[in-house]
Design a protein around this motif. Structure first.
Motif, PDB file in Angstrom:
ATOM      1  N   LYS A  95       0.827  -1.207   0.000  1.00  0.00           N
ATOM      2  CA  LYS A  95       0.000   0.000   0.000  1.00  0.00           C
ATOM      3  C   LYS A  95       0.861   1.258   0.000  1.00  0.00           C
ATOM      4  N   LEU A  96       1.934   1.246   0.746  1.00  0.00           N
ATOM      5  CA  LEU A  96       2.837   2.396   0.776  1.00  0.00           C
ATOM      6  C   LEU A  96       3.529   2.589  -0.572  1.00  0.00           C
ATOM      7  N   MET A  97       4.010   1.507  -1.166  1.00  0.00           N
ATOM      8  CA  MET A  97       4.666   1.602  -2.476  1.00  0.00           C
ATOM      9  C   MET A  97       3.671   1.994  -3.570  1.00  0.00           C
ATOM     10  N   SER A  98       2.438   1.542  -3.459  1.00  0.00           N
ATOM     11  CA  SER A  98       1.404   1.937  -4.423  1.00  0.00           C
ATOM     12  C   SER A  98       1.122   3.430  -4.326  1.00  0.00           C
ATOM     13  N   ALA A  99       1.063   3.954  -3.103  1.00  0.00           N
ATOM     14  CA  ALA A  99       0.843   5.392  -2.915  1.00  0.00           C
ATOM     15  C   ALA A  99       2.017   6.192  -3.474  1.00  0.00           C
ATOM     16  N   LEU A 100       3.226   5.699  -3.269  1.00  0.00           N
ATOM     17  CA  LEU A 100       4.410   6.363  -3.832  1.00  0.00           C
ATOM     18  C   LEU A 100       4.383   6.311  -5.353  1.00  0.00           C
ATOM     19  N   ALA A 101       3.937   5.189  -5.910  1.00  0.00           N
ATOM     20  CA  ALA A 101       3.835   5.059  -7.372  1.00  0.00           C
ATOM     21  C   ALA A 101       2.852   6.075  -7.940  1.00  0.00           C
ATOM     22  N   VAL A 102       1.766   6.334  -7.233  1.00  0.00           N
ATOM     23  CA  VAL A 102       0.789   7.331  -7.694  1.00  0.00           C
ATOM     24  C   VAL A 102       1.440   8.711  -7.753  1.00  0.00           C
ATOM     25  N   VAL A 103       2.207   9.058  -6.727  1.00  0.00           N
ATOM     26  CA  VAL A 103       2.917  10.346  -6.723  1.00  0.00           C
ATOM     27  C   VAL A 103       3.865  10.424  -7.919  1.00  0.00           C
ATOM     28  N   CYS A 104       4.621   9.382  -8.140  1.00  0.00           N
ATOM     29  CA  CYS A 104       5.577   9.360  -9.252  1.00  0.00           C
ATOM     30  C   CYS A 104       4.856   9.470 -10.598  1.00  0.00           C
ATOM     31  N   LEU A 105       3.767   8.760 -10.758  1.00  0.00           N
ATOM     32  CA  LEU A 105       3.004   8.827 -12.010  1.00  0.00           C
ATOM     33  C   LEU A 105       2.436  10.222 -12.246  1.00  0.00           C
ATOM     34  N   MET A 106       1.953  10.857 -11.197  1.00  0.00           N
ATOM     35  CA  MET A 106       1.436  12.224 -11.364  1.00  0.00           C
ATOM     36  C   MET A 106       2.554  13.202 -11.706  1.00  0.00           C
ATOM     37  N   LEU A 107       3.703  13.011 -11.085  1.00  0.00           N
ATOM     38  CA  LEU A 107       4.853  13.852 -11.407  1.00  0.00           C
ATOM     39  C   LEU A 107       5.282  13.644 -12.857  1.00  0.00           C
ATOM     40  N   LEU A 108       5.342  12.389 -13.289  1.00  0.00           N
ATOM     41  CA  LEU A 108       5.684  12.091 -14.690  1.00  0.00           C
ATOM     42  C   LEU A 108       4.650  12.651 -15.653  1.00  0.00           C
ATOM     43  N   ALA A 109       3.379  12.571 -15.294  1.00  0.00           N
ATOM     44  CA  ALA A 109       2.323  13.135 -16.145  1.00  0.00           C
ATOM     45  C   ALA A 109       2.492  14.643 -16.259  1.00  0.00           C
ATOM     46  N   GLY A 110       2.793  15.286 -15.144  1.00  0.00           N
ATOM     47  CA  GLY A 110       3.024  16.730 -15.171  1.00  0.00           C
ATOM     48  C   GLY A 110       4.209  17.101 -16.038  1.00  0.00           C
ATOM     49  N   LYS A 111       5.265  16.297 -15.959  1.00  0.00           N
ATOM     50  CA  LYS A 111       6.448  16.542 -16.794  1.00  0.00           C
ATOM     51  C   LYS A 111       6.135  16.279 -18.270  1.00  0.00           C
ATOM     52  N   ALA A 112       5.378  15.194 -18.543  1.00  0.00           N
ATOM     53  CA  ALA A 112       5.006  14.869 -19.926  1.00  0.00           C
ATOM     54  C   ALA A 112       4.146  15.971 -20.538  1.00  0.00           C
ATOM     55  N   LEU A 113       3.318  16.609 -19.710  1.00  0.00           N
ATOM     56  CA  LEU A 113       2.482  17.716 -20.180  1.00  0.00           C
ATOM     57  C   LEU A 113       3.255  19.035 -20.213  1.00  0.00           C
ATOM     58  N   ALA A 114       4.524  18.978 -19.828  1.00  0.00           N
ATOM     59  CA  ALA A 114       5.408  20.152 -19.788  1.00  0.00           C
ATOM     60  C   ALA A 114       4.825  21.268 -18.926  1.00  0.00           C
ATOM     61  N   LEU A 115       4.263  20.885 -17.779  1.00  0.00           N
ATOM     62  CA  LEU A 115       3.709  21.884 -16.874  1.00  0.00           C
ATOM     63  C   LEU A 115       4.839  22.667 -16.229  1.00  0.00           C
ATOM     64  N   PRO A 116       4.669  23.975 -16.111  1.00  0.00           N
ATOM     65  CA  PRO A 116       5.688  24.754 -15.403  1.00  0.00           C
ATOM     66  C   PRO A 116       5.641  24.419 -13.915  1.00  0.00           C
ATOM     67  N   ALA A 117       6.733  24.633 -13.219  1.00  0.00           N
ATOM     68  CA  ALA A 117       6.782  24.339 -11.784  1.00  0.00           C
ATOM     69  C   ALA A 117       5.786  25.205 -11.020  1.00  0.00           C
ATOM     70  N   GLN A 118       5.737  26.483 -11.360  1.00  0.00           N
ATOM     71  CA  GLN A 118       4.828  27.417 -10.696  1.00  0.00           C
ATOM     72  C   GLN A 118       4.234  28.351 -11.731  1.00  0.00           C
TER      73      GLN A 118
END
Length: 169
Positions: free
Chosen positions: A116-139
């Motif tokens: 469960k902990l690793m799954s929650a961490l994977a969700v964070v990583c996937l959202m971060l990767l999605a944000g990077k793939a969408l080329a979202l600015p940091a702020q």
């Protein structure tokens, strides 16, 4: 706060029988009335023409009010939306999503906490990767979709902290 919530809830509820409905009602009854009273106070005390988060479409003060009343506003990844009306209530909006998932996360927690902990961490990583793939600015501005607005208050990313608290128990 979220780590502590996960820890305390696991400590209290891992040792007792309870119904899902009773658990949710106890959490809802503890948070929602004061949340609504606070929104009502803001509506009563703040002049309508001074509301700064009123914008078009999704950012309409009435759309944001509906999301605030239902405690779903932390899911929408825009700063203007998440911090509308009672800005600090994003944390209880996020917490309500944890409350919905908690009884499921608690099942066999002693044997499954790593998964469960690793799954929650994977969700964070996937959202971060999605944000990077969408080329979202940091702020950016309050009406901009940014990495910060996507990750900072979202229950999906803050869930790692909650699961960390459960795992620590």
């Amino acid at each position: 706060f979220f780590v502590l919530s996960g820890f305390i809830l696991t400590h209290v509820y891992s040792r007792r029988q309870y119904s899902y409905a009773d658990f949710l009602w106890a959490r809802f009854a503890r948070l929602w009335p004061m949340h609504i009273a606070t929104i009502a106070l803001v509506m009563f005390c703040v002049r309508a023409d001074s509301i700064t988060f009123d914008g078009p479409g999704l950012f309409s003060k009435w759309v944001t009010l509906a999301a605030n009343v239902t405690l779903t506003h932390a899911v929408v990844p825009y700063t203007a939306f998440t911090f509308s009306w009672n800005s600090v209530s994003w944390s209880i909006s996020t917490e309500m999503f944890f409350y919905l998932a908690f009884p499921l996360l608690l099942i066999n927690i002693r044997e499954t906490w790593r998964l469960k902990l690793m799954s929650a961490l994977a969700v964070v990583c996937l959202m971060l990767l999605a944000g990077k793939a969408l080329a979202l600015p940091a702020q950016g501005g309050v009406y901009d979709l940014t990495l910060e607005s996507l990750l900072a208050t979202n229950p999906a990313t803050r869930g790692f902290e909650f699961c960390l608290g459960m795992a620590a128990y």
